[in-house]
Design an enzyme around this catalytic site. Structure first.
Site, PDB file in Angstrom:
ATOM      1  CE  LYS A 631      -3.422  -0.474  -0.668  1.00 53.44           C
ATOM      2  NZ  LYS A 631      -4.123  -1.347  -1.672  1.00 53.44           N
ATOM      3  CB  VAL A 853     -12.381   7.851  -2.520  1.00 54.96           C
ATOM      4  CG1 VAL A 853     -12.893   9.047  -1.707  1.00 54.96           C
ATOM      5  CG2 VAL A 853     -11.589   8.241  -4.092  1.00 54.96           C
TER       6      VAL A 853
END
Length: 899
Positions: A631, A853
C-alpha cells in the site's frame, strides 16, 4: 569372519628370477664357443620369430601393468598400523566436569572478542573457532572506549576475549575500572592471549598483576594439569611430545595463590637432566581472589591444537556453563563406490577381513559403530579374479555392515532430466540388492559426486522417494565445499540433507608413501589437526571415504582407528554411532534452524555449476527487487518499470499475479527451479534486466537473508509513504477483500488493541502497524546489502510527480536508453493518479482495486498513530541522513507537526 590366507596379497611372484650360479674360471673361454654356436644355428627366419615373440610378450606385460596400476605390487607388510601410544585407552573414561551454575545469571550466552585490528590472524582464528562451534560472538576493534556492555539490567556478554593480553593489561584506568566492575557484577570472565613481540622479556611483570612473564621461547612436550577446574572437553594425563608450533611462546610465573597452571611445557633447548627440568606454565588460570575477576591467560595463540580445546573449556568455565558444548559426538563413516574402481585398486579377501577386524576394534570405542557401504551394482565382478573374490567376501559378510544405494552405473543424476530414466537406473540397483540379500530399508542414499543434492535436481528427489523411500542423504556442497566449518544441513521434499565431512582421503589417496604432504601431514590431521578438530567442532559427523581407501595401504582403517584413539586419549568426548536416519533426526533436533534451506546461485560456484543440469539457467535471475511495503504504490512502480525497454518483469504467477512472493512464502520451499521458471531464457535478450516486485518482502523476517543468498548483487527499491496513511490504506484494503476480523472491528479498535486482546485481533494489529516501522526493516536490509544497492523512493512524489521519480531511478539503475516518462504517463482526473499513455490521448490505468477513495480517518486514530510512529519516524530520518539519502517531504512534515 574371514580367515587370512597364507598367501600374502603383497607377496606377488617376482617378474624375473635371477639365478645364483657362479661364473666359472674359464668363462672367457666359453664366450667365443657360445657365439660360434649361435652363429651356426640361428637364421633370419628364427630372428624374426624371436623378435615377434618378444614384442607380443612386451605388449602383454605393458597391458597388464597399465590396466592394473602399480598399487597391485604393494607389499602388505608396509600397511601402517593405527596410533596406539596412549596410556589412557585401557582406563575407564573419566567423568567430565560440569561447569553449570545454580546461580541466577544475568548474562547473554555470547562472546565479545576485542581485537587489535580487523585483519589480525589470531582474531580471525578465534572467530572461526566460534563459528565452527555455533557460539554467538561479536568482534570489536580496540579503541578509546569500551563497547556497550549492558542492556537494561542484563549483561550482553558472558565472556570477554582480548586478542592481546598486553592491550588488556595496559587499558586506561577509566575503561579498566568500568570493565572490572562489569565482570564482578555480572560474573563475567576474561580470556587473554600473549601475542608475539620483537622485544624479549625475562621475568617482566604484567602491569597490574602479580604475574611475571618470559617471552619469545621455543617449547616442547606439553601436558595438562589434571586438577584444573577449567578442563572439561580436554583430558589430562598424556604428553604432547615434540616441539610446539612457533618460537614466540610466553610462559607465566606467579607469586600468588590466585593463579593455577592449566598447561605446562618444557624449554626446547633445556640441557638439564630429566629430574631437574622445570615445567613452565603456558596457560594459567586466575581464580579472581585478588580483584574478583576470573581469567584464563594463554601464552600463545590457537595454532597449537591443544589451545583450541582449552579455549573452548575456558569459555565454558568462565560463562558458568552457558557456553558449554555437549560432549556427545556421533560418527558415521560412509564407504562410497563399493564395487567401483579400476583393476588393481579394489578390495581383496584379506582387505575385507581387515575391514571387519577394524570395525570390531572401533565398536569397542564407538558404541553402535558400523561401516556404511554404498554400492553401484553394475560394476560387481569387474575386477581381477582376486578382486572379484573380494566382492564376494563383502556380500558374504553383508549382515555385518550397513548398506545404502549409489547409482547403478555411478552416473551423476543431474545428467538425467527424465525422472523415468533415473527410476530405471535405481531399480537395477534395487533388483541386485534383492537378489543378493542386501538390505533396502536404510532410507539413505548418496549421489555420486553429490550431484543433484545441492544444487537441487528435482528429478533426483522424486526418483529417490519413489524407488528407495529416501528420507536422508548427505552432501559436502551445501552451501559450499569451503570453508568446511560453514557446511550446514537442510530439508527438501521430505529428504533431510546432512552436512558431509571429508577426512583427507580421496579416490587417489591409495598409498601412504604417495599421500600429498607425506605421512606427516596425515598424522598431523589425526593428532589435533583438521580431522581431529572436525570431530570436536561437529556433534554429528558423516565422513566420506571410498572403497579404494580400504584396499591398497588401507589408509581409511589407519585414519579412523588412529583418530578415535587420539580422541579417547586427549578428550572427554563420548563417541557413538547410529544409522543415518537416526542421526538425521538427532541433527535437526540440535539444529532446528537449519531445516529450511537457503538457496544460493549455482552460477556463482564453479563446483555447483559442474553438478547442475545443463538445461538450467541463471543468467535471467532478477537484478532488481521492488520490496514494498504494501500500500505504498509498488504496483504503480512495477507498471512504470515495465514500460522501460531495458527492464523486463517476471512471468505472472497464476495465484499471485505479478507478485511471486518467493522469498517470504511457502513458495521458497518449492525450490529454485520453481522461481527460475518465471524467468526463462526466452524472457529477455542479452541487453535486458529482469526484475520482480513483491510488496511483502519489505517486512519479511527471512527475506533479506534469503534474497542476498540468491541475488547478492541485486538493486533494492523501497517505497515509503506516511506510515499512518499506509496503515489506514492497508486496513481498508483487507476489508474490501472480506477479511472477517477487519470487518468485525473498527480501525481504531485494531490499532489500539493491547496485549490482552484476542490473538486474532493482536495479529491483525501487528500486520497493520509493524510495516510502518520503516527504519527497523531498512536496517535489516542494510545488514545484507550495501548502501549503494538500496534506493528509497518518496511514495508521495511517486503519486504526484512519477516522471521525476522515474528519471532519478533510471540514473540509480544506470540503464539506457534514458527515456522521458513525461511522454509515457498522463494524469487521469477520474482515477486521481497518473496512468500509462496508450495511443494518442488514451490512458491505461491500474485496476479497480487501485486508487480507491476511502472515508477519512478518524481524528483520534490519526492522533494515536502520530504519537505511535514518532520514534520510528525519528529513527528513519537519522538512518536516511546516515546513508546519504534525501529525507522525504512527508517525513519532514510529520516530524515538524510533532514538535
Amino acid at each position: 569372519m574371514l580367515r587370512m590366507t597364507g598367501e600374502n596379497r603383497g607377496a606377488r611372484a617376482p617378474l624375473l628370477e635371477c639365478g645364483s650360479g657362479e661364473y666359472s674360471h674359464n668363462h672367457k673361454t666359453l664366450a667365443p664357443r657360445c657365439c660360434f654356436w649361435l652363429a651356426s644355428h640361428v637364421n633370419v627366419r628364427k630372428c624374426v620369430a624371436g623378435v615377434m615373440l618378444l614384442s607380443v610378450l612386451t605388449i602383454l606385460f605393458y597391458s597388464y601393468y597399465v590396466t592394473i596400476p602399480l598399487t597391485s605390487l604393494v607389499w602388505r607388510d608396509r600397511i601402517p598400523r593405527p596410533l596406539t601410544q596412549c596410556s589412557l585407552l585401557a582406563s575407564q573414561q573419566q567423568a567430565a566436569r560440569d561447569h553449570r551454575s545454580d546461580a541466577r545469571l544475568r548474562i547473554d550466552a555470547k562472546v565479545l572478542v576485542i581485537v587489535e585490528s580487523a585483519y589480525s590472524r589470531l582474531g580471525r582464528d578465534i572467530a572461526e573457532l566460534l563459528v565452527a562451534n555455533r557460539i554467538r560472538y561479536k568482534v570489536e576493534v580496540a579503541g578509546k572506549s569500551l563497547p556497550v556492555l549492558t542492556t537494561l539490567d542484563k549483561g550482553r556478554y558472558g565472556v570477554i576475549v582480548f586478542e592481546s593480553l598486553s592491550k588488556y593489561a595496559n587499558m586506561d584506568k577509566w575503561n579498566r575500572e568500568l570493565l572490572d566492575k562489569y565482570c564482578r557484577e555480572y560474573s563475567v570472565g576474561v580470556v587473554g592471549f600473549a601475542t608475539p613481540s620483537e622485544e624479549t622479556l625475562v621475568g617482566a611483570q604484567l602491569k597490574g598483576f602479580p604475574l611475571f612473564m618470559h617471552t619469545n621461547l621455543r617449547l616442547k612436550d606439553a601436558t595438562l594439569n589434571a586438577a584444573s577446574p577449567v578442563l572439561r572437553l580436554a583430558r589430562a594425563g598424556e604428553t604432547a611430545w615434540g616441539a610446539l608450533p612457533g618460537d614466540h611462546w610466553s610462559v607465566f610465573r606467579a607469586n600468588s595463590s590466585t593463579y593455577e597452571p592449566i598447561a605446562w611445557a618444557l624449554r626446547e633447548h633445556d640441557y638439564e637432566t630429566d629430574g631437574e627440568r622445570m615445567p613452565l606454565a603456558t596457560v594459567i588460570q586466575d581464580h579472581g581472589r585478588l580483584d574478583g575477576v576470573q581469567r584464563v591467560l594463554f601464552g600463545s595463540g590457537l595454532q597449537f591444537w591443544l589451545h583450541r580445546l582449552l579455549f573452548l573449556d575456558a569459555l565454558s568455565y568462565l560463562s558458568h556453563g552457558q557456553l558449554s558444548l555437549s560432549l556427545d559426538r556421533w560418527i558415521l563413516v560412509d564407504i562410497d563406490d563399493i564395487f567401483v574402481g579400476e583393476k588393481g585398486t579394489r578390495l581383496h579377501e584379506e582387505d575385507v577381513a581387515a575391514l571387519l577386524t577394524s570395525q570390531a576394534a572401533l565398536q569397542r570405542l564407538v558404541p553402535g559403530f558400523r561401516f556404511n557401504l554404498g554400492y553401484s551394482a553394475k560394476y560387481y565382478h569387474h575386477g581381477t579374479p582376486t578382486e572379484n573374490l573380494g566382492d564376494d567376501a563383502l556380500l558374504k559378510h553383508r549382515e555385518y555392515f550397513n548398506w545404502f544405494c549409489h547409482m547403478w552405473n555411478h552416473q551423476q543424476p543431474h545428467l538425467y532430466n527424465n525422472v523415468s530414466q533415473l527410476e530405471a537406473e535405481m531399480m537395477l540397483n534395487k533388483q541386485f540388492a534383492l537378489e543378493h540379500g542386501i538390505p533396502t530399508n536404510s532410507c539413505y542414499s548418496v549421489s555420486p559426486h553429490h550431484s543433484g543434492v545441492y544444487p537441487v535436481h528435482e528429478p533426483l528427489y522424486e526418483a529417490w522417494r519413489k524407488v528407495w523411500d529416501v528420507k536422508v542423504t548427505s552432501t559436502e556442497e551445501y552451501p559450499h565445499l569451503r570453508p568446511a566449518r560453514l557446511r550446514r544441513g537442510f530439508r527438501h521434499r521430505g529428504v533431510m540433507v546432512l552436512p558431509r565431512q571429508t577426512c583427507g582421503l580421496f579416490t587417489h589417496t591409495l598409498l601412504l608413501e604417495r599421500y600429498p604432504g607425506g605421512r606427516h601431514r596425515l598424522d598431523r590431521s589425526i593428532q589435533g589437526g583438521e580431522l581431529f578438530q572436525t570431530v570436536i567442532n561437529n556433534p554429528i559427523n558423516v565422513f566420506m571415504t571410498h572403497m579404494s581407501n580400504y584396499g591398497n595401504d588401507r589408509l581409511a582403517l589407519y585414519t579412523f582407528e588412529s583418530v578415535v584413539k587420539f580422541l579417547r586419549c586427549w578428550t572427554n568426548v563420548r563417541l557413538a554411532s547410529a544409522p543415518p536416519l537416526a542421526l538425521a533426526e538427532k541433527y535437526f533436533q540440535l539444529r532446528p534452524d537449519e531445516l529450511n534451506p537457503l538457496w544460493g546461485n549455482p552460477c556463482d560456484d564453479i563446483r555447483h555449476r559442474r553438478i547442475w543440469s545443463k538445461s538450467k539457467w541463471c543468467g535471467t535471475l532478477p537484478r532488481l527487487l521492488v520490496i514494498g511495503p504494501q500500500k505504498t504504490g509498488s504496483t504503480a512502480l512495477y507498471t512504470f518499470l515495465a514500460m522501460h525497454p531495458t527492464l523486463k518483469p517476471n512471468l505472472p504467477s497464476p495465484s499471485t499475479y505479478e507478485e511471486l512472493q518467493f522469498f517470504n512464502n511457502n513458495n521458497y520451499l518449492k525450490g529454485l527451479d520453481w522461481y527460475l521458471n518465471f524467468f526463462p531464457p526466452s524472457l529477455t535478450n542479452n541487453s535486458q534486466i529482469t526484475f520482480e516486485k513483491s510488496a511483502t518482502y519489505f517486512d519479511g523476517d527471512l527475506v533479506p537473508r534469503r534474497a542476498h543468498a540468491l541475488l547478492p548483487n541485486a538493486k533494492i527499491i523501497a517505497i515509503l509513504i506516511s506510515p499512518s496513511k499506509r496503515a489506514y490504506s492497508w486496513y481498508q484494503h483487507i476489508r474490501s477483500h472480506g477479511d472477517p476480523i477487519a470487518n468485525n472491528y473498527t480501525f481504531h479498535t485494531i490499532i489500539t488493541a493491547n496485549d490482552s486482546a484476542p490473538k486474532q485481533l493482536r495479529d491483525l494489529r501487528n500486520r497493520c502497524l509493524n510495516p510502518g516501522k520503516y527504519s527497523h526493516y531498512l536496517e535489516r536490509w542494510l545488514s545484507e546489502y550495501s548502501v549503494h544497492q538500496l534506493h528509497v523512493i518518496d511514495g508521495s512524489m511517486l503519486r504526484s510527480e512519477p516522471a521525476v521519480v522515474m528519471n532519478t531511478l533510471q540514473k540509480f539503475l544506470k540503464i539506457s536508453p534514458h527515456i522521458d516518462y513525461n511522454k509515457l504517463l498522463k494524469y487521469d482526473p477520474k482515477k486521481g493518479f497518473f496512468c500509462q499513455v496508450v495511443g494518442g490521448e488514451k490512458t491505461k490505468c491500474l485496476g479497480k482495486s487501485k486508487g480507491r477513495v476511502y472515508p477519512p480517518m478518524e481524528e483520534r486514530s490519526a492522533k494515536f498513530l502520530r504519537r505511535y510512529y514518532t520514534p520510528h519516524n525519528t529513527a528513519l530520518s537519522k538512518l536516511l541522513v546516515r546513508v546519504g539519502r534525501p529525507v522525504p517531504h512527508w517525513l519532514k512534515d510529520e516530524l515538524s507537526a510533532n514538535g
